[in-house]
Write an enzyme that holds these catalytic residues in place. Structure first.
Site, PDB file in Angstrom:
ATOM      1  N   HIS A  74       8.522   5.912  10.764  1.00  0.00           N
ATOM      2  CA  HIS A  74       8.590   7.230  10.368  1.00  0.00           C
ATOM      3  C   HIS A  74       8.591   8.308  11.580  1.00  0.00           C
ATOM      4  O   HIS A  74       8.052   9.400  11.247  1.00  0.00           O
ATOM      5  CB  HIS A  74       7.611   7.662   9.123  1.00  0.00           C
ATOM      6  CG  HIS A  74       7.673   7.020   8.097  1.00  0.00           C
ATOM      7  ND1 HIS A  74       8.626   7.233   6.737  1.00  0.00           N
ATOM      8  CD2 HIS A  74       7.369   5.839   7.804  1.00  0.00           C
ATOM      9  CE1 HIS A  74       8.464   6.231   5.988  1.00  0.00           C
ATOM     10  NE2 HIS A  74       7.710   5.571   6.312  1.00  0.00           N
TER      11      HIS A  74
ATOM     12  N   ASN B 225       7.631   7.469  -0.741  1.00  0.00           N
ATOM     13  CA  ASN B 225       9.147   7.273  -0.182  1.00  0.00           C
ATOM     14  C   ASN B 225      10.070   8.027  -1.168  1.00  0.00           C
ATOM     15  O   ASN B 225       9.641   8.353  -2.189  1.00  0.00           O
ATOM     16  CB  ASN B 225       9.286   5.863  -0.107  1.00  0.00           C
ATOM     17  CG  ASN B 225       8.849   5.450   1.359  1.00  0.00           C
ATOM     18  OD1 ASN B 225       8.831   6.100   2.146  1.00  0.00           O
ATOM     19  ND2 ASN B 225       8.423   4.006   1.208  1.00  0.00           N
TER      20      ASN B 225
HETATM   21  C1  HEM Z   1       0.111  -1.750   4.225  1.00  0.00           C
HETATM   22  C2  HEM Z   1       1.130  -1.058   4.249  1.00  0.00           C
HETATM   23  C3  HEM Z   1       1.522   0.105   5.187  1.00  0.00           C
HETATM   24  C4  HEM Z   1       0.865   0.553   6.269  1.00  0.00           C
HETATM   25  C5  HEM Z   1       0.036  -0.434   7.220  1.00  0.00           C
HETATM   26  C6  HEM Z   1       1.504   1.754   6.796  1.00  0.00           C
HETATM   27  C7  HEM Z   1       1.272   2.521   7.875  1.00  0.00           C
HETATM   28  C8  HEM Z   1       1.719   3.657   8.543  1.00  0.00           C
HETATM   29  C9  HEM Z   1       1.578   4.196   9.683  1.00  0.00           C
HETATM   30  C10 HEM Z   1       0.812   3.505  10.887  1.00  0.00           C
HETATM   31  C11 HEM Z   1       2.145   5.280   9.848  1.00  0.00           C
HETATM   32  C12 HEM Z   1       2.163   6.358  10.898  1.00  0.00           C
HETATM   33  C13 HEM Z   1       1.041   7.428  10.768  1.00  0.00           C
HETATM   34  C14 HEM Z   1       0.990   8.449  11.791  1.00  0.00           C
HETATM   35  O1  HEM Z   1       1.200   8.270  12.917  1.00  0.00           O
HETATM   36  O2  HEM Z   1       1.069   9.561  11.412  1.00  0.00           O
HETATM   37  C15 HEM Z   1       2.976   5.613   8.497  1.00  0.00           C
HETATM   38  C16 HEM Z   1       3.499   6.439   8.236  1.00  0.00           C
HETATM   39  C17 HEM Z   1       4.104   6.701   7.033  1.00  0.00           C
HETATM   40  N1  HEM Z   1       4.328   5.840   5.958  1.00  0.00           N
HETATM   41 FE1  HEM Z   1       3.507   4.033   5.959  1.00  0.00          FE
HETATM   42  N2  HEM Z   1       2.390   2.233   5.871  1.00  0.00           N
HETATM   43  C18 HEM Z   1       2.452   1.276   4.921  1.00  0.00           C
HETATM   44  C19 HEM Z   1       3.372   1.404   3.944  1.00  0.00           C
HETATM   45  C20 HEM Z   1       3.966   2.461   3.168  1.00  0.00           C
HETATM   46  C21 HEM Z   1       4.306   2.631   1.879  1.00  0.00           C
HETATM   47  C22 HEM Z   1       4.522   1.556   0.863  1.00  0.00           C
HETATM   48  C23 HEM Z   1       4.858   3.818   2.030  1.00  0.00           C
HETATM   49  C24 HEM Z   1       5.637   4.709   0.848  1.00  0.00           C
HETATM   50  C25 HEM Z   1       5.467   4.277  -0.396  1.00  0.00           C
HETATM   51  C26 HEM Z   1       4.956   4.616   3.424  1.00  0.00           C
HETATM   52  C27 HEM Z   1       5.258   5.947   3.734  1.00  0.00           C
HETATM   53  C28 HEM Z   1       4.900   6.277   4.785  1.00  0.00           C
HETATM   54  C29 HEM Z   1       5.384   7.770   5.361  1.00  0.00           C
HETATM   55  C30 HEM Z   1       5.989   8.494   4.277  1.00  0.00           C
HETATM   56  C31 HEM Z   1       4.894   7.926   6.561  1.00  0.00           C
HETATM   57  C32 HEM Z   1       5.310   9.162   7.586  1.00  0.00           C
HETATM   58  C33 HEM Z   1       4.352   9.992   7.385  1.00  0.00           C
HETATM   59  C34 HEM Z   1       4.457  11.533   7.798  1.00  0.00           C
HETATM   60  O3  HEM Z   1       5.476  12.007   7.443  1.00  0.00           O
HETATM   61  O4  HEM Z   1       3.755  11.751   8.926  1.00  0.00           O
HETATM   62  N3  HEM Z   1       4.200   3.602   4.267  1.00  0.00           N
HETATM   63  N4  HEM Z   1       2.749   4.257   7.791  1.00  0.00           N
END
Ligand code: HEM
Length: 505
Positions: free
Chosen positions: A55, A128
């Site tokens: 993202h 999402n």
């Molecule tokens: C075990 C599963 C998951 C892991 C380990 C994970 C991990 C991460 C990590 C490390 C980031 C970066 C955060 C940052 O540096 O600010 C991120 C961003 C993001 N993830 Fe996940 N994620 C997972 C599942 C999901 C799921 C299921 C969704 C949605 C339903 C999701 C939605 C997002 C979104 C929207 C961002 C962007 C946040 C922002 O706008 O700064 N992720 N994720």
């Protein structure tokens, strides 16, 4: 000069000349004592922070959430305490796979992150634009993401890796169908829904718990690009979402979403699983609306562009573990994995005190006993009460916000949810909602995405589509044959053109 602020160093000393390095003679060399130049160059070297591991490309704005319906029977969360109540919020939308410079209008799932600055702390939804996800176990997330990012040898995206993984993980069928459908390329962030996706929990002032799913429905309607339209947009601009979101808000046309919840009383999850064959906590499945109807809660409006993108959007840190009294987690194993992952990512990407920065700073008072660390802005400790318990009026815990106990029971084991669940009925129901034209576009989008992958992976994925619905597999087969013959004849044309070009030389 008269009415303009005086340029200074970071230590506040006035700067006499911001254009000419201090040199020996007219042309140099430059003196090391020109510390103002050195400060300027050194700051430039530190302008970037690591981009998000997923993202990375995003667009965001501030806004307001307004409660329109009373849901205090489900939750004691302060944000929902009164109809008409307004709470300041921040939204960040994103694509998943592309890096910071990626084009906005690519086929990908969109992130839908929200931060509500409530008077009992920040509540974040990090969801999402889809109600389900590709996998349902945190062990699979890093592998899944590797297939979406660049191949380590070629440094290019790999369709083979994506379809290899998806065809080995039938639980991904639902999300793959959404991604390849019309909804796979929204034209701009305001033309898509957002979902909390996981099951969370609500608890009310009688300590009753309800499982809950969050749905943000766009009030602008859904608008999407086909692959060809997206190619045209990307050819002209890689920043189409930023342009549209920013300019719409600047014009005062504020995008809005309605918030709905689905509510399942605690204890009903067993019945649900028995009736449907799905766990209420499986992120690859939805709760049928016929069983758990949408209940309207409120409205979200985005109405303020941040005045500095880096400060407010790049440094924003959304975190599913940011809950407030009245809102809690569920046993969803993906959610549990994320509760660790996000704060860890923020400490690495932004720094220990990321929560003290402007977009992340709670708008309510913050009192804790964390000490030291790099740049501890906003550590408001009472100098004598720097440990707990203490007798010097330091902050104390408040048992009135204690969450009711969860009733988890069971043997500790590594359970294989994938072997047990039905991964086909929900994508089938979705597929059967599409009209003929929508189905044709789905087949075509899948065929374009699969074109060129090894035959054995194609066969394995087609067998999964067949299992969803024979017409699904057959449609993709037909579209693949067409796409393959088109790309073969394109190759033929380019070979013969290059031959005739070299003959002409
Ligand atoms: C075990 C599963 C998951 C892991 C380990 C994970 C991990 C991460 C990590 C490390 C980031 C970066 C955060 C940052 O540096 O600010 C991120 C961003 C993001 N993830 Fe996940 N994620 C997972 C599942 C999901 C799921 C299921 C969704 C949605 C339903 C999701 C939605 C997002 C979104 C929207 C961002 C962007 C946040 C922002 O706008 O700064 N992720 N994720």
């Amino acid at each position: 000069m008269a009415d303009r602020p005086r340029l200074t160093t970071t230590a506040g000393a006035p700067v006499a000349d911001n254009n000419n390095a201090k040199t020996v003679g007219r042309h140099g060399p430059v003196l090391l004592e020109d510390y103002q130049l050195i400060e300027k160059l050194a700051h430039q070297n530190r302008e970037r922070i690591p981009e998000r591991v997923v993202h990375a490309k995003g667009w965001g704005a501030y806004g307001t959430f307004t409660v329109t319906e009373d849901i205090t029977r489900y939750t004691r969360a302060a944000i929902f305490s009164q109809v008409g109540k307004q709470t300041e919020m921040l939204a960040r939308f994103s694509t998943v796979a592309g890096e910071q410079g990626a084009a906005d209008a690519e086929r990908d799932v969109r992130g839908f992150s929200l931060k509500f600055y409530t008077e009992e702390g920040n509540w974040d939804i990090v969801g999402n634009n889809t109600p389900v996800f590709f996998v349902a176990d945190p062990y699979k997330f890093p592998d899944f993401i590797h297939t979406q990012k660049r191949h380590p040898r070629t440094n290019m995206r790999s369709a083979t890796a994506m379809w290899d993984f998806w065809s080995l993980c039938p639980e991904s069928l639902h999300q793959v169908t959404i991604l390849m459908s019309d909804r796979g390329i929204p034209t701009a962030p305001m033309f898509m829904n957002g979902y909390g996706s996981h099951t969370f929990s609500f608890w009310n002032s009688n300590d009753e718990r309800f499982w809950v799913k969050f749905h943000f429905k766009t009030k602008q309607g859904h608008r999407h690009f086909t692959n060809r339209e997206a190619e045209q947009v990307i050819a002209k601009s890689r920043e189409s979402y930023q342009e549209e979101l920013y300019s719409t808000i600047e014009r005062g046309e504020y995008p809005k979403w309605d918030l709905f919840v689905q509510i399942m009383p605690e204890g009903e999850e067993g019945d649900f699983e028995q009736k449907t064959g799905w766990s209420a906590f499986d992120l690859t499945k939805v709760w049928p609306h016929g069983m758990y109807p949408l209940i309207k809660v409120g409205e979200m409006e985005l109405n303020k562009n941040p005045d500095n993108y880096f400060v407010h959007i790049e440094q924003s840190a959304f975190n599913p573990s940011n809950v407030v009294p009245g809102i809690g987690f569920s046993p969803d194993r993906m959610l549990q994995g994320r509760l660790f992952s996000y704060p860890d990512a923020h400490r690495y990407r932004i720094g220990t005190h990321y929560d003290a920065l402007e977009p992340n700073k709670p708008r309510c008072p913050v009192f804790h006993y964390h000490q030291g660390g790099e740049m501890p802005f906003g550590l408001r400790t009472n100098p004598d009460a720097y440990y707990e318990p203490n007798s010097f009026n330091g902050p104390v815990e408040d048992p009135s916000v204690k969450e009711p106990p969860h009733r988890y029971a069971g043997e500790v084991n590594r359970y294989d949810y994938r072997a047990e669940a039905d991964h086909f009925s929900q994508p089938k129901a979705l597929f059967n909602l599409f009209d003929d034209a929508q189905k044709e576009r789905l087949f075509h989008n899948i065929a374009e995405a699969m074109n060129g992958i090894p035959q054995f992976i194609e066969d394995r994925q087609l067998a999964l589509f067949d299992q969803v619905e024979p017409a699904y597999g057959a449609g993709v087969r037909q579209a693949l044959a067409k796409v393959k013959s088109e790309s073969d004849s394109e190759k033929q044309t380019s070979i013969s053109t290059s031959h005739s070009a070299s003959a002409a030389e």
